[in-house]
Design a protein around this motif. Structure first.
Motif, PDB file in Angstrom:
ATOM      1  N   LEU A  76       0.797  -1.224   0.000  1.00 35.50           N
ATOM      2  CA  LEU A  76       0.000   0.000   0.000  1.00 35.50           C
ATOM      3  C   LEU A  76       0.833   1.279   0.000  1.00 35.50           C
ATOM      4  O   LEU A  76       0.329   2.366   0.266  1.00 35.50           O
ATOM      5  CB  LEU A  76      -1.006   0.013   1.155  1.00 35.50           C
ATOM      6  CG  LEU A  76      -1.963  -1.175   1.192  1.00 35.50           C
ATOM      7  CD1 LEU A  76      -2.857  -1.095   2.421  1.00 35.50           C
ATOM      8  CD2 LEU A  76      -2.791  -1.257  -0.081  1.00 35.50           C
ATOM      9  N   GLU A  77       2.107   1.151  -0.324  1.00 31.61           N
ATOM     10  CA  GLU A  77       3.001   2.296  -0.434  1.00 31.61           C
ATOM     11  C   GLU A  77       3.498   2.399  -1.873  1.00 31.61           C
ATOM     12  O   GLU A  77       3.907   1.400  -2.463  1.00 31.61           O
ATOM     13  CB  GLU A  77       4.208   2.150   0.502  1.00 31.61           C
ATOM     14  CG  GLU A  77       3.842   2.034   1.972  1.00 31.61           C
ATOM     15  CD  GLU A  77       3.265   3.306   2.548  1.00 31.61           C
ATOM     16  OE1 GLU A  77       3.558   4.403   2.020  1.00 31.61           O
ATOM     17  OE2 GLU A  77       2.529   3.213   3.530  1.00 31.61           O
ATOM     18  N   CYS A  78       3.477   3.591  -2.433  1.00 31.28           N
ATOM     19  CA  CYS A  78       3.940   3.819  -3.800  1.00 31.28           C
ATOM     20  C   CYS A  78       5.465   3.826  -3.822  1.00 31.28           C
ATOM     21  O   CYS A  78       6.105   4.499  -3.016  1.00 31.28           O
ATOM     22  CB  CYS A  78       3.395   5.147  -4.323  1.00 31.28           C
ATOM     23  SG  CYS A  78       3.900   5.499  -6.024  1.00 31.28           S
ATOM     24  N   GLN A  79       6.032   3.070  -4.756  1.00 27.38           N
ATOM     25  CA  GLN A  79       7.481   2.988  -4.893  1.00 27.38           C
ATOM     26  C   GLN A  79       7.991   3.686  -6.159  1.00 27.38           C
ATOM     27  O   GLN A  79       9.175   3.594  -6.472  1.00 27.38           O
ATOM     28  CB  GLN A  79       7.919   1.519  -4.912  1.00 27.38           C
ATOM     29  CG  GLN A  79       7.508   0.745  -3.670  1.00 27.38           C
ATOM     30  CD  GLN A  79       8.115   1.304  -2.409  1.00 27.38           C
ATOM     31  OE1 GLN A  79       9.311   1.531  -2.326  1.00 27.38           O
ATOM     32  NE2 GLN A  79       7.292   1.523  -1.392  1.00 27.38           N
ATOM     33  N   ALA A  80       7.109   4.391  -6.889  1.00 30.88           N
ATOM     34  CA  ALA A  80       7.542   5.135  -8.076  1.00 30.88           C
ATOM     35  C   ALA A  80       8.449   6.285  -7.639  1.00 30.88           C
ATOM     36  O   ALA A  80       8.348   6.777  -6.514  1.00 30.88           O
ATOM     37  CB  ALA A  80       6.331   5.672  -8.829  1.00 30.88           C
ATOM     38  N   ARG A  81       9.310   6.727  -8.531  1.00 28.48           N
ATOM     39  CA  ARG A  81      10.194   7.860  -8.210  1.00 28.48           C
ATOM     40  C   ARG A  81       9.393   9.141  -7.995  1.00 28.48           C
ATOM     41  O   ARG A  81       9.778  10.003  -7.231  1.00 28.48           O
ATOM     42  CB  ARG A  81      11.210   8.079  -9.306  1.00 28.48           C
ATOM     43  CG  ARG A  81      12.253   7.008  -9.375  1.00 28.48           C
ATOM     44  CD  ARG A  81      13.279   7.350 -10.446  1.00 28.48           C
ATOM     45  NE  ARG A  81      14.330   6.361 -10.445  1.00 28.48           N
ATOM     46  CZ  ARG A  81      15.540   6.587  -9.971  1.00 28.48           C
ATOM     47  NH1 ARG A  81      15.839   7.754  -9.469  1.00 28.48           N
ATOM     48  NH2 ARG A  81      16.451   5.652 -10.006  1.00 28.48           N
ATOM     49  N   GLY A  82       8.309   9.261  -8.693  1.00 26.62           N
ATOM     50  CA  GLY A  82       7.410  10.404  -8.608  1.00 26.62           C
ATOM     51  C   GLY A  82       6.174  10.080  -9.426  1.00 26.62           C
ATOM     52  O   GLY A  82       6.185   9.148 -10.220  1.00 26.62           O
ATOM     53  N   ILE A  83       5.098  10.829  -9.211  1.00 25.13           N
ATOM     54  CA  ILE A  83       3.874  10.573  -9.970  1.00 25.13           C
ATOM     55  C   ILE A  83       3.354  11.860 -10.586  1.00 25.13           C
ATOM     56  O   ILE A  83       3.670  12.966 -10.132  1.00 25.13           O
ATOM     57  CB  ILE A  83       2.763   9.929  -9.109  1.00 25.13           C
ATOM     58  CG1 ILE A  83       2.178  10.937  -8.114  1.00 25.13           C
ATOM     59  CG2 ILE A  83       3.262   8.670  -8.410  1.00 25.13           C
ATOM     60  CD1 ILE A  83       0.799  10.565  -7.601  1.00 25.13           C
ATOM     61  N   ALA A  84       2.535  11.688 -11.612  1.00 28.79           N
ATOM     62  CA  ALA A  84       1.823  12.806 -12.232  1.00 28.79           C
ATOM     63  C   ALA A  84       0.340  12.580 -11.998  1.00 28.79           C
ATOM     64  O   ALA A  84      -0.144  11.439 -12.056  1.00 28.79           O
ATOM     65  CB  ALA A  84       2.127  12.875 -13.721  1.00 28.79           C
ATOM     66  N   VAL A  85      -0.372  13.645 -11.725  1.00 29.76           N
ATOM     67  CA  VAL A  85      -1.819  13.588 -11.536  1.00 29.76           C
ATOM     68  C   VAL A  85      -2.458  14.436 -12.626  1.00 29.76           C
ATOM     69  O   VAL A  85      -1.970  15.525 -12.932  1.00 29.76           O
ATOM     70  CB  VAL A  85      -2.222  14.110 -10.140  1.00 29.76           C
ATOM     71  CG1 VAL A  85      -3.737  14.164  -9.981  1.00 29.76           C
ATOM     72  CG2 VAL A  85      -1.602  13.237  -9.044  1.00 29.76           C
TER      73      VAL A  85
END
Length: 92
Positions: free
Chosen positions: A68-77
């Motif tokens: 349940l934790e995001c491991q991406a370097r960053g996200i776009a919304v």
């Protein structure tokens, strides 16, 4: 926690200049990877000195999700199926 590198949802109260200023957002309300923190009001909120991060992600089928934790370097919304979706969401 990964940073929100871009938010293209201008109507959100936490968005100022395509940047999210919520301290942390929650992503997901399966089956859509929507930003659960998306909120519209007549004024801008959040902390103008910080860039928002992903606090939790409920999209367990996303390849970036670990416990349940995001491991991406960053996200776009941005706009997608719902008013504000995680555009970095990628099913396994």
């Amino acid at each position: 926690m990964p940073y929100i590198t871009e938010c293209a949802v201008d109507a959100c109260s936490y968005n100022v200049g395509n940047a999210c200023h919520a301290l942390a957002i929650t992503v997901g309300d399966p089956p859509h990877a929507q930003c659960d923190t998306y909120f519209v009001t007549s004024f801008k909120g959040g902390d103008p000195t910080t860039t928002g991060q992903v606090g939790a992600c409920k999209m367990t089928d996303c390849r970036h999700n670990v416990k349940l934790e995001c491991q991406a370097r960053g996200i776009a919304v941005g706009p997608a199926q719902e008013a504000a979706d995680c555009l970095t969401y990628s099913p396994r």
